[in-house]
Design a protein around this motif. Structure first.
Motif, PDB file in Angstrom:
ATOM      1  N   GLN A  61       0.808  -1.296   0.093  1.00 30.34           N
ATOM      2  CA  GLN A  61      -0.155   0.090  -0.085  1.00 30.34           C
ATOM      3  C   GLN A  61       0.719   1.213  -0.162  1.00 30.34           C
ATOM      4  OE1 GLN A  61      -2.922  -0.206  -0.423  1.00 30.34           O
ATOM      5  NE2 GLN A  61      -3.688   2.073   0.064  1.00 30.34           N
ATOM      6  N   GLU A  62       0.745   2.023  -0.887  1.00 31.16           N
ATOM      7  CA  GLU A  62       1.285   3.409  -1.112  1.00 31.16           C
ATOM      8  C   GLU A  62       2.952   3.118  -1.034  1.00 31.16           C
ATOM      9  OE1 GLU A  62      -0.052   6.063   1.910  1.00 31.16           O
ATOM     10  OE2 GLU A  62      -2.188   5.814   1.177  1.00 31.16           O
ATOM     11  N   GLY A  63       3.222   2.206  -1.668  1.00 27.85           N
ATOM     12  CA  GLY A  63       4.734   1.954  -1.807  1.00 27.85           C
ATOM     13  C   GLY A  63       5.379   1.077  -0.841  1.00 27.85           C
ATOM     14  N   ARG A  64       4.821   0.940   0.112  1.00 28.13           N
ATOM     15  CA  ARG A  64       5.385  -0.171   1.256  1.00 28.13           C
ATOM     16  C   ARG A  64       5.042  -1.394   0.882  1.00 28.13           C
ATOM     17  NH1 ARG A  64       3.246   0.106   7.366  1.00 28.13           N
ATOM     18  NH2 ARG A  64       4.781  -1.579   8.052  1.00 28.13           N
ATOM     19  N   ALA A  65       5.781  -2.451   0.720  1.00 24.82           N
ATOM     20  CA  ALA A  65       5.486  -3.844   0.525  1.00 24.82           C
ATOM     21  C   ALA A  65       5.896  -4.539   1.632  1.00 24.82           C
ATOM     22  CB  ALA A  65       6.403  -4.338  -0.777  1.00 24.82           C
ATOM     23  N   PHE A  66       5.135  -5.375   1.878  1.00 29.88           N
ATOM     24  CA  PHE A  66       5.375  -6.462   3.080  1.00 29.88           C
ATOM     25  C   PHE A  66       6.209  -7.458   2.476  1.00 29.88           C
ATOM     26  CE2 PHE A  66       1.821  -3.950   4.849  1.00 29.88           C
ATOM     27  CZ  PHE A  66       1.817  -4.169   5.951  1.00 29.88           C
ATOM     28  N   THR A  96      -3.739 -21.273   7.156  1.00 32.61           N
ATOM     29  CA  THR A  96      -3.082 -21.507   8.243  1.00 32.61           C
ATOM     30  C   THR A  96      -2.888 -20.091   9.072  1.00 32.61           C
ATOM     31  OG1 THR A  96      -0.836 -20.443   7.232  1.00 32.61           O
ATOM     32  CG2 THR A  96      -1.511 -22.834   6.677  1.00 32.61           C
ATOM     33  N   ASN A  97      -2.359 -20.582  10.280  1.00 34.57           N
ATOM     34  CA  ASN A  97      -2.177 -19.590  11.515  1.00 34.57           C
ATOM     35  C   ASN A  97      -1.136 -18.552  11.091  1.00 34.57           C
ATOM     36  OD1 ASN A  97      -4.172 -20.645  13.324  1.00 34.57           O
ATOM     37  ND2 ASN A  97      -2.334 -21.765  14.327  1.00 34.57           N
ATOM     38  N   GLU A  98      -0.182 -18.883  10.018  1.00 34.05           N
ATOM     39  CA  GLU A  98       0.782 -17.998   9.741  1.00 34.05           C
ATOM     40  C   GLU A  98       0.072 -17.003   8.423  1.00 34.05           C
ATOM     41  OE1 GLU A  98       5.134 -17.844   7.566  1.00 34.05           O
ATOM     42  OE2 GLU A  98       4.388 -19.877   8.091  1.00 34.05           O
ATOM     43  N   GLN A  99      -0.624 -17.615   7.880  1.00 35.34           N
ATOM     44  CA  GLN A  99      -0.952 -16.853   6.674  1.00 35.34           C
ATOM     45  C   GLN A  99      -2.277 -15.947   7.160  1.00 35.34           C
ATOM     46  OE1 GLN A  99      -2.802 -20.495   4.658  1.00 35.34           O
ATOM     47  NE2 GLN A  99      -1.475 -19.913   2.914  1.00 35.34           N
ATOM     48  N   ARG A 100      -3.069 -16.193   8.278  1.00 34.68           N
ATOM     49  CA  ARG A 100      -4.036 -15.660   9.045  1.00 34.68           C
ATOM     50  C   ARG A 100      -3.273 -14.544   9.611  1.00 34.68           C
ATOM     51  NH1 ARG A 100      -8.573 -14.905   7.826  1.00 34.68           N
ATOM     52  NH2 ARG A 100      -9.093 -17.210   8.003  1.00 34.68           N
ATOM     53  N   SER A 101      -2.078 -14.560  10.330  1.00 28.77           N
ATOM     54  CA  SER A 101      -1.492 -13.362  11.242  1.00 28.77           C
ATOM     55  C   SER A 101      -1.104 -12.464  10.044  1.00 28.77           C
ATOM     56  CB  SER A 101      -0.224 -14.174  11.881  1.00 28.77           C
ATOM     57  OG  SER A 101      -0.527 -14.704  12.809  1.00 28.77           O
ATOM     58  N   TYR A 102      -0.183 -12.747   8.937  1.00 23.59           N
ATOM     59  CA  TYR A 102       0.009 -12.030   7.979  1.00 23.59           C
ATOM     60  C   TYR A 102      -1.026 -11.179   7.163  1.00 23.59           C
ATOM     61  CZ  TYR A 102       3.146 -11.016   3.870  1.00 23.59           C
ATOM     62  OH  TYR A 102       4.007 -10.341   2.789  1.00 23.59           O
ATOM     63  N   LEU A 105      -2.081  -8.544   9.792  1.00 28.83           N
ATOM     64  CA  LEU A 105      -1.186  -7.460   9.908  1.00 28.83           C
ATOM     65  C   LEU A 105      -1.756  -6.424   8.840  1.00 28.83           C
ATOM     66  CD1 LEU A 105       1.450  -6.260  10.932  1.00 28.83           C
ATOM     67  CD2 LEU A 105       2.615  -7.619   9.343  1.00 28.83           C
ATOM     68  N   PHE A 106      -1.685  -6.966   7.319  1.00 34.66           N
ATOM     69  CA  PHE A 106      -2.067  -6.213   6.653  1.00 34.66           C
ATOM     70  C   PHE A 106      -3.144  -5.345   6.480  1.00 34.66           C
ATOM     71  CE2 PHE A 106      -3.474  -5.360   2.044  1.00 34.66           C
ATOM     72  CZ  PHE A 106      -2.404  -4.473   1.730  1.00 34.66           C
ATOM     73  N   LEU A 107      -4.475  -6.179   7.065  1.00 33.44           N
ATOM     74  CA  LEU A 107      -5.704  -5.441   7.145  1.00 33.44           C
ATOM     75  C   LEU A 107      -5.644  -4.513   8.437  1.00 33.44           C
ATOM     76  CD1 LEU A 107      -8.244  -8.586   6.743  1.00 33.44           C
ATOM     77  CD2 LEU A 107      -7.460  -6.972   5.033  1.00 33.44           C
ATOM     78  N   ARG A 108      -5.020  -4.929   9.392  1.00 33.40           N
ATOM     79  CA  ARG A 108      -4.682  -3.622  10.420  1.00 33.40           C
ATOM     80  C   ARG A 108      -4.070  -2.360   9.756  1.00 33.40           C
ATOM     81  NH1 ARG A 108      -3.288  -7.790  13.686  1.00 33.40           N
ATOM     82  NH2 ARG A 108      -0.825  -7.124  13.818  1.00 33.40           N
ATOM     83  N   TYR A 109      -2.980  -2.680   8.993  1.00 29.24           N
ATOM     84  CA  TYR A 109      -2.436  -1.399   8.368  1.00 29.24           C
ATOM     85  C   TYR A 109      -3.534  -0.729   7.442  1.00 29.24           C
ATOM     86  CZ  TYR A 109       0.451   0.674   4.776  1.00 29.24           C
ATOM     87  OH  TYR A 109       1.064   1.741   3.862  1.00 29.24           O
ATOM     88  N   LEU A 110      -4.337  -1.345   6.720  1.00 25.06           N
ATOM     89  CA  LEU A 110      -5.308  -0.885   5.875  1.00 25.06           C
ATOM     90  C   LEU A 110      -6.311  -0.053   6.778  1.00 25.06           C
ATOM     91  CD1 LEU A 110      -6.468  -3.413   3.271  1.00 25.06           C
ATOM     92  CD2 LEU A 110      -4.852  -1.505   3.079  1.00 25.06           C
TER      93      LEU A 110
END
Length: 115
Positions: A61-66, A96-102, A105-110
């Motif tokens: 988002q806006e040039g910031r890649a995870f 998976t739990n790892e995918q859910r966490s990732y 994190l991104f949705l919180r960023y949004l």
């Protein structure tokens, strides 16, 4: 925006990615919205409802890649022609739990929250 019938809010976001069909054919996609449970995206390729695809979405988002693309299996729930493209809705499968966490994190960023 969220719909009161949905389990989780949808966030309008345009992300680049790819979808891979069961036979291995890959094609580019561009998201329209994203939620904890699924995604709507545009593609040049029509895909039938019920098809299982592997999605790889570049969470940025806006040039910031995870650090890496989110790879997740999804079932196509609906498909609608939109001009020369197709808009598809997909529900995530076996996250998976790892995918859910990732994804969380991104949705919180949004949402504008801290990551």
């Amino acid at each position: 925006m969220s719909d009161s019938r949905r389990e989780s809010p949808r966030y309008v976001v345009e992300l680049e990615g790819e979808a891979i069909l069961p036979e291995g054919h890959a094609f580019p996609v561009r998201t329209r919205n994203l939620s904890h449970n699924g995604v709507a995206f545009l593609a040049q390729v029509p895909v039938a409802a019920g098809t299982i695809v592997e999605l790889r979405l570049a969470l940025a988002q806006e040039g910031r890649a995870f650090s890496q693309p989110l790879g997740v299996r999804a079932r196509i729930v609906w498909s609608t022609p939109v001009g020369a493209e197709h808009q598809l809705g997909a529900s995530f499968l076996g996250v998976t739990n790892e995918q859910r966490s990732y994804l969380d994190l991104f949705l919180r960023y949004l949402e504008g929250g801290s990551s």
